[in-house]
Scaffold this motif. Sequence first.
Motif, PDB file in Angstrom:
ATOM      1  N   GLN A  67       0.829  -1.207   0.000  1.00  0.00           N
ATOM      2  CA  GLN A  67       0.000   0.000   0.000  1.00  0.00           C
ATOM      3  C   GLN A  67       0.865   1.261   0.000  1.00  0.00           C
ATOM      4  OE1 GLN A  67      -3.225   0.222   2.825  1.00  0.00           O
ATOM      5  NE2 GLN A  67      -3.549  -1.984   2.723  1.00  0.00           N
ATOM      6  N   LEU A  68       1.922   1.254   0.785  1.00  0.00           N
ATOM      7  CA  LEU A  68       2.817   2.409   0.822  1.00  0.00           C
ATOM      8  C   LEU A  68       3.538   2.595  -0.508  1.00  0.00           C
ATOM      9  CD1 LEU A  68       4.287   1.974   4.412  1.00  0.00           C
ATOM     10  CD2 LEU A  68       2.566   3.629   3.663  1.00  0.00           C
ATOM     11  N   LEU A  69       3.934   1.492  -1.111  1.00  0.00           N
ATOM     12  CA  LEU A  69       4.577   1.556  -2.426  1.00  0.00           C
ATOM     13  C   LEU A  69       3.614   2.121  -3.471  1.00  0.00           C
ATOM     14  CD1 LEU A  69       7.006   0.900  -4.266  1.00  0.00           C
ATOM     15  CD2 LEU A  69       5.991  -1.367  -4.584  1.00  0.00           C
ATOM     16  N   MET A  70       2.367   1.697  -3.423  1.00  0.00           N
ATOM     17  CA  MET A  70       1.383   2.192  -4.385  1.00  0.00           C
ATOM     18  C   MET A  70       1.053   3.665  -4.141  1.00  0.00           C
ATOM     19  SD  MET A  70       0.778  -0.083  -6.611  1.00  0.00           S
ATOM     20  CE  MET A  70       2.469  -0.565  -6.478  1.00  0.00           C
ATOM     21  N   ALA A  71       1.089   4.100  -2.885  1.00  0.00           N
ATOM     22  CA  ALA A  71       0.904   5.527  -2.596  1.00  0.00           C
ATOM     23  C   ALA A  71       2.028   6.332  -3.232  1.00  0.00           C
ATOM     24  CB  ALA A  71       0.866   5.767  -1.089  1.00  0.00           C
ATOM     25  N   TRP A  72       3.237   5.798  -3.161  1.00  0.00           N
ATOM     26  CA  TRP A  72       4.385   6.473  -3.765  1.00  0.00           C
ATOM     27  C   TRP A  72       4.265   6.499  -5.292  1.00  0.00           C
ATOM     28  CZ3 TRP A  72       8.408   4.771  -6.953  1.00  0.00           C
ATOM     29  CH2 TRP A  72       9.433   5.694  -7.130  1.00  0.00           C
ATOM     30  N   VAL A  73       3.905   5.359  -5.884  1.00  0.00           N
ATOM     31  CA  VAL A  73       3.750   5.275  -7.342  1.00  0.00           C
ATOM     32  C   VAL A  73       2.656   6.240  -7.816  1.00  0.00           C
ATOM     33  CG1 VAL A  73       2.990   3.773  -9.245  1.00  0.00           C
ATOM     34  CG2 VAL A  73       4.653   2.936  -7.578  1.00  0.00           C
ATOM     35  N   GLY A  74       1.550   6.280  -7.098  1.00  0.00           N
ATOM     36  CA  GLY A  74       0.472   7.195  -7.459  1.00  0.00           C
ATOM     37  C   GLY A  74       0.909   8.650  -7.398  1.00  0.00           C
ATOM     38  N   ALA A  75       1.679   8.992  -6.368  1.00  0.00           N
ATOM     39  CA  ALA A  75       2.154  10.369  -6.230  1.00  0.00           C
ATOM     40  C   ALA A  75       3.153  10.720  -7.328  1.00  0.00           C
ATOM     41  CB  ALA A  75       2.778  10.569  -4.861  1.00  0.00           C
ATOM     42  N   VAL A  76       4.060   9.797  -7.626  1.00  0.00           N
ATOM     43  CA  VAL A  76       5.031  10.042  -8.697  1.00  0.00           C
ATOM     44  C   VAL A  76       4.294  10.241 -10.021  1.00  0.00           C
ATOM     45  CG1 VAL A  76       6.862   8.980 -10.077  1.00  0.00           C
ATOM     46  CG2 VAL A  76       6.983   8.878  -7.595  1.00  0.00           C
ATOM     47  N   SER A  77       3.317   9.405 -10.288  1.00  0.00           N
ATOM     48  CA  SER A  77       2.533   9.527 -11.525  1.00  0.00           C
ATOM     49  C   SER A  77       1.821  10.866 -11.591  1.00  0.00           C
ATOM     50  CB  SER A  77       1.517   8.392 -11.622  1.00  0.00           C
ATOM     51  OG  SER A  77       2.158   7.152 -11.589  1.00  0.00           O
ATOM     52  N   PHE A  78       1.251  11.268 -10.477  1.00  0.00           N
ATOM     53  CA  PHE A  78       0.556  12.550 -10.397  1.00  0.00           C
ATOM     54  C   PHE A  78       1.539  13.698 -10.658  1.00  0.00           C
ATOM     55  CE2 PHE A  78      -1.479  16.095  -8.176  1.00  0.00           C
ATOM     56  CZ  PHE A  78      -2.769  15.987  -8.636  1.00  0.00           C
ATOM     57  N   CYS A  79       2.728  13.598 -10.098  1.00  0.00           N
ATOM     58  CA  CYS A  79       3.759  14.626 -10.312  1.00  0.00           C
ATOM     59  C   CYS A  79       4.129  14.742 -11.789  1.00  0.00           C
ATOM     60  CB  CYS A  79       5.005  14.298  -9.492  1.00  0.00           C
ATOM     61  SG  CYS A  79       4.804  14.491  -7.724  1.00  0.00           S
ATOM     62  N   PHE A  80       4.303  13.609 -12.447  1.00  0.00           N
ATOM     63  CA  PHE A  80       4.643  13.631 -13.872  1.00  0.00           C
ATOM     64  C   PHE A  80       3.478  14.175 -14.695  1.00  0.00           C
ATOM     65  CE2 PHE A  80       8.032  10.444 -12.979  1.00  0.00           C
ATOM     66  CZ  PHE A  80       9.081  11.186 -13.497  1.00  0.00           C
ATOM     67  N   MET A  81       2.284  13.797 -14.325  1.00  0.00           N
ATOM     68  CA  MET A  81       1.107  14.226 -15.075  1.00  0.00           C
ATOM     69  C   MET A  81       0.948  15.749 -15.040  1.00  0.00           C
ATOM     70  SD  MET A  81      -2.682  12.572 -14.832  1.00  0.00           S
ATOM     71  CE  MET A  81      -3.290  13.381 -13.385  1.00  0.00           C
ATOM     72  N   PHE A  82       1.304  16.354 -13.909  1.00  0.00           N
ATOM     73  CA  PHE A  82       1.149  17.796 -13.766  1.00  0.00           C
ATOM     74  C   PHE A  82       2.471  18.557 -13.871  1.00  0.00           C
ATOM     75  CE2 PHE A  82      -2.837  16.256 -12.109  1.00  0.00           C
ATOM     76  CZ  PHE A  82      -3.718  17.105 -12.750  1.00  0.00           C
ATOM     77  N   ASN A  83       3.478  17.891 -14.453  1.00  0.00           N
ATOM     78  CA  ASN A  83       4.761  18.533 -14.767  1.00  0.00           C
ATOM     79  C   ASN A  83       5.429  19.218 -13.577  1.00  0.00           C
ATOM     80  OD1 ASN A  83       4.699  17.809 -17.522  1.00  0.00           O
ATOM     81  ND2 ASN A  83       3.310  19.508 -17.930  1.00  0.00           N
ATOM     82  N   LEU A  84       5.429  18.550 -12.443  1.00  0.00           N
ATOM     83  CA  LEU A  84       6.172  19.061 -11.298  1.00  0.00           C
ATOM     84  C   LEU A  84       7.657  19.013 -11.637  1.00  0.00           C
ATOM     85  CD1 LEU A  84       5.811  19.980  -8.320  1.00  0.00           C
ATOM     86  CD2 LEU A  84       6.281  17.644  -7.674  1.00  0.00           C
ATOM     87  N   ARG A  85       8.399  19.988 -11.171  1.00  0.00           N
ATOM     88  CA  ARG A  85       9.836  20.005 -11.444  1.00  0.00           C
ATOM     89  C   ARG A  85      10.464  18.683 -11.014  1.00  0.00           C
ATOM     90  NH1 ARG A  85      11.249  25.263  -8.375  1.00  0.00           N
ATOM     91  NH2 ARG A  85       9.061  25.206  -7.824  1.00  0.00           N
ATOM     92  N   LYS A  86      11.276  18.119 -11.869  1.00  0.00           N
ATOM     93  CA  LYS A  86      11.831  16.780 -11.653  1.00  0.00           C
ATOM     94  C   LYS A  86      12.622  16.663 -10.356  1.00  0.00           C
ATOM     95  CE  LYS A  86      11.839  15.199 -16.436  1.00  0.00           C
ATOM     96  NZ  LYS A  86      10.531  15.695 -16.626  1.00  0.00           N
ATOM     97  N   ARG A  87      13.285  17.725  -9.943  1.00  0.00           N
ATOM     98  CA  ARG A  87      14.070  17.654  -8.719  1.00  0.00           C
ATOM     99  C   ARG A  87      13.184  17.605  -7.468  1.00  0.00           C
ATOM    100  NH1 ARG A  87      14.605  22.434  -5.988  1.00  0.00           N
ATOM    101  NH2 ARG A  87      13.876  24.290  -7.066  1.00  0.00           N
ATOM    102  N   LEU A  88      11.924  17.991  -7.600  1.00  0.00           N
ATOM    103  CA  LEU A  88      11.010  17.972  -6.457  1.00  0.00           C
ATOM    104  C   LEU A  88      10.190  16.688  -6.366  1.00  0.00           C
ATOM    105  CD1 LEU A  88       9.635  21.627  -6.583  1.00  0.00           C
ATOM    106  CD2 LEU A  88      11.468  20.717  -5.153  1.00  0.00           C
ATOM    107  N   ILE A  89      10.158  15.901  -7.425  1.00  0.00           N
ATOM    108  CA  ILE A  89       9.308  14.706  -7.458  1.00  0.00           C
ATOM    109  C   ILE A  89       9.628  13.704  -6.349  1.00  0.00           C
ATOM    110  CG2 ILE A  89       8.695  12.663  -8.827  1.00  0.00           C
ATOM    111  CD1 ILE A  89       8.713  14.482 -11.292  1.00  0.00           C
ATOM    112  N   PRO A  90      10.895  13.350  -6.124  1.00  0.00           N
ATOM    113  CA  PRO A  90      11.153  12.341  -5.078  1.00  0.00           C
ATOM    114  C   PRO A  90      10.677  12.762  -3.684  1.00  0.00           C
ATOM    115  CG  PRO A  90      13.084  12.600  -6.464  1.00  0.00           C
ATOM    116  CD  PRO A  90      12.124  13.687  -6.854  1.00  0.00           C
TER     117      PRO A  90
END
Length: 148
Positions: A7-30
């Motif tokens: 569940q924690l891994l999927m929360a992380w994957v979902g957040a990373v996907s959301f970051c990419f979808m909305f073009n968050l600066r790459k250095r802030l994604i992690p």
Amino acid sequence: MEKIVLQLLMAWVGAVSFCFMFNLRKRLIPIASVGSVLCWGIYLLGAHYYNGEFIPCLLASAVAAFYAEILARIKKAPATLFLITGVLPVIPGSKLYYTMSSVVHKDWQLTKKYGMQTIESAIAIAIGISLIWAFSVMIRNIKNDIDL
């Protein structure tokens, strides 16, 4: 234990996907994505000790807002960038879907059940975020008064 890690891994994957979808600066994604893992972990911990949705959602959203405020100061970026990705796992999307589905099927018992859960979660998230932001503004005002 494996279920929690997944569940924690999927929360992380979902957040990373959301970051990419909305073009968050790459250095802030992690670091933005870590907020969602933290939020979901607090939610799971709260759900283990409290019945219902309100307290776990309140705790999780407050922790996500606190995390966002801290990162905003450290990274000199808007807190909302970190807050939105952090609080993402506790947004009651499935409950809202089931509420609307039960309305369409005219199952008023389920409508009431899911509708109350949706409202309860949404209010808890709003209160958790508002408390931290109010506290943050209060601290900033005190700091500004001292600096004068």
